[in-house]
Design an enzyme around this catalytic site. Structure first.
Site, PDB file in Angstrom:
ATOM      1  CB  CYS A   8      -0.980  -0.021   1.170  1.00  0.00           C
ATOM      2  SG  CYS A   8      -0.235   0.009   2.808  1.00  0.00           S
ATOM      3  CG  ASN A  11       4.347  -1.642   5.251  1.00  0.00           C
ATOM      4  OD1 ASN A  11       5.453  -1.964   5.645  1.00  0.00           O
ATOM      5  ND2 ASN A  11       3.371  -2.533   5.170  1.00  0.00           N
ATOM      6  CB  CYS A  13      -3.826   1.795   6.929  1.00  0.00           C
ATOM      7  SG  CYS A  13      -3.630   3.288   7.910  1.00  0.00           S
ATOM      8  NE  ARG A  14      -4.585   1.475   1.698  1.00  0.00           N
ATOM      9  CZ  ARG A  14      -4.406   2.229   0.625  1.00  0.00           C
ATOM     10  NH1 ARG A  14      -5.286   2.170  -0.358  1.00  0.00           N
ATOM     11  NH2 ARG A  14      -3.368   3.021   0.518  1.00  0.00           N
ATOM     12  CB  SER A  15       0.201  -3.475   2.795  1.00  0.00           C
ATOM     13  OG  SER A  15       1.062  -2.580   3.432  1.00  0.00           O
ATOM     14  CG  ASP A 122      -5.325   5.848   2.277  1.00  0.00           C
ATOM     15  OD1 ASP A 122      -5.385   5.455   3.448  1.00  0.00           O
ATOM     16  OD2 ASP A 122      -4.410   6.549   1.828  1.00  0.00           O
TER      17      ASP A 122
HETATM   18  P1  4NP Z   1      -1.861   2.821   4.019  1.00  0.00           P
HETATM   19  O1  4NP Z   1      -2.525   4.165   4.565  1.00  0.00           O
HETATM   20  O2  4NP Z   1      -1.284   3.164   2.665  1.00  0.00           O
HETATM   21  O3  4NP Z   1      -3.017   1.877   3.931  1.00  0.00           O
HETATM   22  O4  4NP Z   1      -0.819   2.418   5.027  1.00  0.00           O
HETATM   23  C1  4NP Z   1      -1.831   5.379   4.645  1.00  0.00           C
HETATM   24  C2  4NP Z   1      -1.051   5.624   5.738  1.00  0.00           C
HETATM   25  C3  4NP Z   1      -0.379   6.822   5.841  1.00  0.00           C
HETATM   26  C4  4NP Z   1      -0.520   7.786   4.853  1.00  0.00           C
HETATM   27  C5  4NP Z   1      -1.306   7.519   3.755  1.00  0.00           C
HETATM   28  C6  4NP Z   1      -1.954   6.308   3.646  1.00  0.00           C
HETATM   29  N1  4NP Z   1       0.130   9.027   4.978  1.00  0.00           N
HETATM   30  O5  4NP Z   1      -0.086   9.888   4.117  1.00  0.00           O
HETATM   31  O6  4NP Z   1       0.900   9.235   5.929  1.00  0.00           O
END
Ligand code: 4NP
Length: 157
Positions: A8, A11, A13-15, A122
């Site tokens: 993602c 790294n 939240c989703r992955s 997201d």
């Molecule tokens: P992820 O979510 O890609 O599912 O881990 C996010 C976590 C942090 C951010 C964006 C998406 N960020 O902009 O910090």
């Protein structure tokens, strides 16, 4: 050993959730599952507390995972690379060195909805219900993936 990488942006939240869900469905002697982010903002960080909480609700402990950034060497280390959304897809594909690298990359939701290239939304800027939704999407995709991986592994042994 079959190696699967979940990708993602952050790294956190989703992955990591996808990693925890898939790991729980596979035997670690035969399958290696990891996750990475295309961005570098959260290197070395544990998953977002909301991801940890939703995983815990469904009996999974992802609290010790650590964020890392996707690297071109991951194309050599992994058999399949599953991205959460079109932005991740573009970022990973832009690092591919050849057609073999590109062929390893797919949208995770294409396991549920073939060729549709749907995004796992997201959830970072949303509330807790976003994480529930993401968990359900990922669990459905990982159930299909695990069944397919186990079948292929059995056919080849
Ligand atoms: P992820 O979510 O890609 O599912 O881990 C996010 C976590 C942090 C951010 C964006 C998406 N960020 O902009 O910090």
């Amino acid at each position: 050993m079959t190696k699967i990488l979940m990708v993602c942006l952050g790294n956190i939240c989703r992955s990591p959730l996808a990693e925890g869900i898939l790991k729980a469905k596979l035997k670690s002697e035969s399958f290696y599952v990891d996750s990475a982010g295309t961005g570098d903002y959260h290197i070395g960080k544990n998953p977002d507390p909301r991801s940890i909480a939703i995983a815990k609700k469904y009996g999974l402990d992802i609290s010790n995972l650590k964020g890392r950034q996707f690297d071109v060497s991951d194309f050599d280390k992994f058999d399949s690379i599953f991205v959460m959304d079109e932005s991740n897809y573009r970022n990973v594909i832009s690092l591919a060195r050849n057609e073999e690298d590109k062929a390893k990359v797919n949208f995770i939701l294409n396991l549920v909805h073939p060729n549709q290239d749907y995004n796992v939304p997201d959830p970072y800027y949303g509330g807790h219900e976003g994480f529930e939704n993401v968990y359900k999407m990922l669990n459905e995709a990982c159930t299909i993936l695990a069944n397919s991986l186990i079948k292929t592994n059995n056919d080849n042994s």
